[in-house]
Every structure is written in structure tokens, then in C-alpha cells.
Design a protein around this motif. Structure first.
Motif, PDB file in Angstrom:
ATOM      1  N   ILE A 166       0.847  -1.209   0.000  1.00  0.00           N
ATOM      2  CA  ILE A 166       0.000   0.000   0.000  1.00  0.00           C
ATOM      3  C   ILE A 166       0.876   1.250   0.000  1.00  0.00           C
ATOM      4  O   ILE A 166       0.886   2.048   0.933  1.00  0.00           O
ATOM      5  CB  ILE A 166      -0.969   0.015   1.201  1.00  0.00           C
ATOM      6  N   THR A 167       1.622   1.445  -1.087  1.00  0.00           N
ATOM      7  CA  THR A 167       2.524   2.582  -1.164  1.00  0.00           C
ATOM      8  C   THR A 167       2.651   3.047  -2.608  1.00  0.00           C
ATOM      9  O   THR A 167       2.345   2.296  -3.535  1.00  0.00           O
ATOM     10  CB  THR A 167       3.912   2.229  -0.599  1.00  0.00           C
ATOM     11  N   TYR A 168       3.097   4.286  -2.801  1.00  0.00           N
ATOM     12  CA  TYR A 168       3.286   4.835  -4.143  1.00  0.00           C
ATOM     13  C   TYR A 168       4.768   4.948  -4.503  1.00  0.00           C
ATOM     14  O   TYR A 168       5.129   5.589  -5.474  1.00  0.00           O
ATOM     15  CB  TYR A 168       2.597   6.199  -4.279  1.00  0.00           C
ATOM     16  N   HIS A 174      -0.309  10.740   6.651  1.00  0.00           N
ATOM     17  CA  HIS A 174      -0.540   9.291   6.701  1.00  0.00           C
ATOM     18  C   HIS A 174       0.793   8.566   6.803  1.00  0.00           C
ATOM     19  O   HIS A 174       1.415   8.207   5.819  1.00  0.00           O
ATOM     20  CB  HIS A 174      -1.318   8.818   5.471  1.00  0.00           C
ATOM     21  N   SER A 175       1.238   8.320   8.030  1.00  0.00           N
ATOM     22  CA  SER A 175       2.560   7.728   8.251  1.00  0.00           C
ATOM     23  C   SER A 175       2.639   6.304   7.729  1.00  0.00           C
ATOM     24  O   SER A 175       3.719   5.791   7.480  1.00  0.00           O
ATOM     25  CB  SER A 175       2.894   7.739   9.740  1.00  0.00           C
ATOM     26  N   GLY A 176       1.496   5.641   7.564  1.00  0.00           N
ATOM     27  CA  GLY A 176       1.523   4.254   7.125  1.00  0.00           C
ATOM     28  C   GLY A 176       2.137   4.059   5.764  1.00  0.00           C
ATOM     29  O   GLY A 176       2.706   3.018   5.466  1.00  0.00           O
ATOM     30  N   SER A 177       2.013   5.046   4.871  1.00  0.00           N
ATOM     31  CA  SER A 177       2.559   4.906   3.531  1.00  0.00           C
ATOM     32  C   SER A 177       3.985   5.431   3.450  1.00  0.00           C
ATOM     33  O   SER A 177       4.607   5.388   2.404  1.00  0.00           O
ATOM     34  CB  SER A 177       1.689   5.663   2.523  1.00  0.00           C
ATOM     35  N   LYS A 178       4.509   5.941   4.558  1.00  0.00           N
ATOM     36  CA  LYS A 178       5.835   6.556   4.545  1.00  0.00           C
ATOM     37  C   LYS A 178       6.830   5.758   5.364  1.00  0.00           C
ATOM     38  O   LYS A 178       6.472   5.070   6.312  1.00  0.00           O
ATOM     39  CB  LYS A 178       5.752   7.981   5.110  1.00  0.00           C
ATOM     40  N   PHE A 179       8.076   5.848   5.016  1.00  0.00           N
ATOM     41  CA  PHE A 179       9.155   5.375   5.856  1.00  0.00           C
ATOM     42  C   PHE A 179      10.285   6.382   5.750  1.00  0.00           C
ATOM     43  O   PHE A 179      10.312   7.221   4.848  1.00  0.00           O
ATOM     44  CB  PHE A 179       9.614   3.964   5.457  1.00  0.00           C
ATOM     45  N   LYS A 180      11.208   6.316   6.659  1.00  0.00           N
ATOM     46  CA  LYS A 180      12.298   7.281   6.698  1.00  0.00           C
ATOM     47  C   LYS A 180      13.079   7.253   5.385  1.00  0.00           C
ATOM     48  O   LYS A 180      13.509   6.206   4.931  1.00  0.00           O
ATOM     49  CB  LYS A 180      13.222   6.949   7.872  1.00  0.00           C
ATOM     50  N   PHE A 197      -4.248   6.242  -5.680  1.00  0.00           N
ATOM     51  CA  PHE A 197      -3.881   7.207  -4.651  1.00  0.00           C
ATOM     52  C   PHE A 197      -4.994   7.313  -3.604  1.00  0.00           C
ATOM     53  O   PHE A 197      -4.728   7.423  -2.400  1.00  0.00           O
ATOM     54  CB  PHE A 197      -3.597   8.576  -5.268  1.00  0.00           C
ATOM     55  N   TYR A 198      -6.228   7.278  -4.061  1.00  0.00           N
ATOM     56  CA  TYR A 198      -7.373   7.346  -3.156  1.00  0.00           C
ATOM     57  C   TYR A 198      -7.376   6.143  -2.207  1.00  0.00           C
ATOM     58  O   TYR A 198      -7.636   6.278  -0.999  1.00  0.00           O
ATOM     59  CB  TYR A 198      -8.662   7.385  -3.978  1.00  0.00           C
TER      60      TYR A 198
END
Length: 425
Positions: free
Chosen positions: A203-205, A351-357, A372-373
Motif C-alpha cells: 500500500i505505497t506509491y 498518513h505515516s503508514g505509507s511513509k518510511f524514513k 492514490f485514493y
């Protein structure tokens, strides 16, 4: 007597035996007096062509019957967990909405929701131009209703919206039901998953693993490098000029050594594709017949129980191998710079779930507005995401759950072991 029911749901072309290792690993850790495991079977084999909605209704009926049987036998179920593999993860999300809408979560506490290699954003390859049409639009016609839904070219109950966007709608019963679970976790292969690539299962772009030699993987301590850290799975490597022999290996030499494989594929893929398309057409006809029978009330249960007004209101607001090979050959395209409106909005979201450092250092995949939605909706409810690096075999889609006991699938046992250890009873 066990008061906790765990439901396991297989994937496309799947069958209960694919989940044998998940079930036995879970029961080895938590005996039957602590946990009851149901491996669903009502949506097996070619029945998975019939779509997520119909599959979800069959599975929900099976779950309801199991709860009724257990309670009639003296087992009062007070906790429930749901686990989906591949397409089964999408069916699981549909089942969650059905159970929630019927009030089950008012008396049964949802505990663990887990997916393994599930195409949460569908299976569209991030492509631009003519390739996008050829693969994503024409390819959707090869798997009947499930294919149209996975490629997001369907319209759910004539809403004008693909089913997968309805499943990710923050106002839907599907997301509201999902939010009830205490733990939401997913496991996603970073390489060699020819059925469900990283971006959709995680679940990421972004896909930082396109060139795995250009990054430093950040392993999760204690899991032999098979599991990566959810907060920072990867760091870019400093660019170092290649030496002479490294350049030879990365260009001409590797191409020469691959020639026999290319020749073999040139023969096998057309033959396999023809057989796949013939069988696909046959299965599509059979699936359409089953769907019509189901819709007309010919199922073994009353589907009106799953077509209630609240759900409709929320909606308003060689087979596998050939498909895998075709899917894996598509590659991925990226959105142009400067960033698109979707990318700009997501870069500013919380939305931190789709992000990482360090994620911003990688390019954005050419996803659709619908995808994206979906990311926004699913990350809004929140998942703990574990990237999985299986390196001993090239069929990581099967290895991640140890679908069969074969050499090289030991790394999948590490994944299953982590899941079992963190499963709350």
C-alpha cells in the motif's frame, strides 16, 4: 474451550491446502483449547474467478455457519481474527464489511487482521501510454469478474466506481469494520513476486526495491534479514562508479548468458499464453453462469442477507504461471517531475503508514487517481507493514506463506514465525 476464532482465506486459483502451513503453525503455538482455526473452502479453485463480492458473500456465510456450529456445541466465540493471502486479503476485507454491517463486532471483539502478499491497490502495472492500455485494460478481461475488479475497470453495483475504491472509502462499512481490529498487519514481498508486486501489497506509491543493488536493506533484528524494518526498510547507497568487469557483467555478459532463457521463453510463452487465454475464456463463461445463478437466488444461502440497504448506501457514497510471467514483464513507469497534484497532496499528508524514513528520495510510481485514493483510505485506518526479502527462490509469492514444503521456502517459515509470535490470542 476456545473463544477465539481465526479465519484463513486463500487466494486466486487457491485451495485450502495452500494455507496448511499457516494453520498448523498457528495451532502449534496456540492449541485448540485457546484458538479455533477455520480454513475457508467455499470459494476455492475456479470459483475465485467470480469476483471479490461474491467470494466475500460465500466466505461470510461460511464464517457465520462456523460460529453458529461452535456456539451450538458450547463454544461461545468472543474474539475473531481474519487472515488473507493474495486475493484472499481483498475477500477478507469484504467479509469484514459484511460482518460489521450485520452487527457481529458488537458482540465479538475483532483482534488481528493480517494479509500476506495481497494486491490492496489492484494489479494494474504502473504504466504510461499505449502499454498502459494493452496490459491494464485488455489484461483485465482474462480473469472474469475478479480480473475486472483487480484491474479496477469494474463498476461496483453500478456506482460508477471500482469495487477496490469502495473497499477503501473511509465512510464505508469496510473501513469502519477494519478500524475495529486491534492489530492490522501486512507482509509484502520486495522482489520476485510475479503475482503481486511490492507497491500494491505494501500500500505505497514508492518502490525503492526496483534496483536492489542500489540500496542498503535494513533488516529487522532477529529475523535473518528476511524481514525488514517497517520504519526504515531501506537506505540509498552512495553512487560509486563501476569498475571494468562490473560494467561487463551488468551489460553484455549478462545479456549473453540470458540468451538460452530468452529463446526458451520465446517458445513457451506463446504456447502457454494461448492455453491460458482458451482456459480463461472457458472459465469466464462458467463464472458468468455461477454469478447469474447466485444473483437469481440459486446459492445455497440467501444472498439478500449480504445485500442490505446499509451496505448499498455505503457503496453509493499453467494459468497462474503464465499470468505471473506476463505480469512480471510489464515493468513500472514513474510520474513526471514536477510532481503531480496527487503526489503533491500525498507528500504533505500525515498518513505515516505509507511513509518510511527517507522515502522521499525515491520516485513516485505512475499510479492512477483511484490508487492514490485507496492508499489514503487504507493508511488512514493504519497498518503495520513488514517488507519481506526472500532471496533463495524466485517464486516468492508462494514462499511467503510456505504454500508447499519445498526447498528454499525456509525463509517463508521465518515470516510465518514472526506472524505467529505477534498474533494476539
Amino acid at each position: 474451550m476456545a473463544d477465539h476464532l481465526c479465519i484463513l482465506i486463500h487466494g486466486l486459483w487457491g485451495k485450502p491446502k495452500h494455507l496448511k502451513n499457516l494453520a498448523t503453525s498457528l495451532q502449534a503455538e496456540y492449541p485448540q483449547d485457546k484458538l479455533h482455526v477455520l480454513v475457508t473452502k467455499s470459494n476455492s479453485n475456479s470459483f475465485t474467478y467470480d469476483g471479490i463480492e461474491l467470494g466475500g458473500e460465500r466466505t461470510a456465510n461460511e464464517v457465520e455457519e462456523e460460529i453458529k456450529k461452535l456456539e451450538e456445541g458450547g463454544n461461545k466465540i468472543t474474539k475473531i481474527s481474519i487472515v488473507g493471502y493474495s486475493l484472499g486479503g481483498l475477500v477478507a476485507r469484504y467479509v469484514v464489511g459484511l460482518l460489521y454491517s450485520k452487527g457481529y463486532f458488537d458482540r465479538i471483539k475483532p483482534v488481528n487482521f493480517t494479509t500476506f502478499a495481497t494486491p490492496h491497490l489492484g494489479v494494474r502495472s504502473p504504466l504510461l501510454g499505449p502499454h498502459n492500455y494493452l496490459w491494464n485494460v485488455l489484461g483485465a478481461r482474462t480473469l472474469s469478474t475478479s480480473g475486472r475488479q483487480l484491474f479496477t475497470v469494474d463498476s461496483f453495483r453500478d456506482t460508477g466506481r471500482p469495487l477496490l475504491t469502495i473497499l477503501a472509502d473511509p465512510n464505508s462499512v469496510f473501513i469502519r469494520g477494519l478500524a475495529q481490529f486491534k492489530h492490522r498487519t501486512l507482509y509484502s514481498n520486495i522482489v520476485n513476486d510475479r503475482s503481486v508486486v511490492y507497491y500494491t501489497s505494501c500500500i505505497t506509491y514508492k518502490d525503492p526495491f526496483v534496483n536492489i543493488d542500489a540500496v542498503d536493506l535494513q533488516p529487522l533484528a532477529g529475523y535473518d534479514g528476511v524481514l525488514l524494518r517497517p520504519d526504515e526498510p531501506v537506505r540509498p547507497k552512495p553512487r560509486v562508479p563501476l569498475g571494468f568487469w562490473a560494467r561487463v557483467r551488468s551489460t553484455g555478459w549478462s545479456t549473453l548468458t540470458a540468451v538460452p532463457l530468452y529463446l526458451l521463453l520465446a517458445v513457451l510463452i506463446p504456447v502457454g499464453s494461448m492455453l491460458f487465454l482458451i482456459n480463461s475464456g472457458y472459465q469466464t463463461i462458467r463464472s458468468a453462469q455461477r454469478v447469474r445463478l447466485h444473483e437469481s437466488g440459486g446459492a445455497n444461502f440467501g444472498i439478500e442477507r449480504y445485500r442490505s440497504n446499509p451496505l448499498l448506501e455505503e457503496a453509493q457514497n499453467l494459468e497462474e504461471r503464465v499470468f505471473d510471467r506476463l505480469n512480471a514483464n510489464q515493468g513500472q513507469d514513474y510520474l513526471p517531475t514536477p510532481p503531480s497534484e496527487d503526489e503533491e497532496r500525498f507528500s504533505k499528508s500525515e498518513h505515516s503508514g505509507s511513509k518510511f524514513k527517507g522515502q522521499e528520495k525515491f520516485p513516485t510510481l505512475a499510479l492512477t487517481s483511484d490508487q492514490f485514493y485507496m492508499i489514503e483510505g487504507l493508511d488512514g485506518v493504519g497498518f503495520t507493514k513488514y517488507p519481506v526479502h526472500i532471496s533463495k527462490v524466485r517464486h516468492t509469492h508462494a514462499a511467503i506463506i510456505v504454500r508447499t514444503n519445498r526447498w528454499g521456502f525456509d525463509e517463508g517459515k521465518v515470516v510465518v514465525g514472526h506472524w505467529v509470535k505477534h498474533f494476539e490470542v
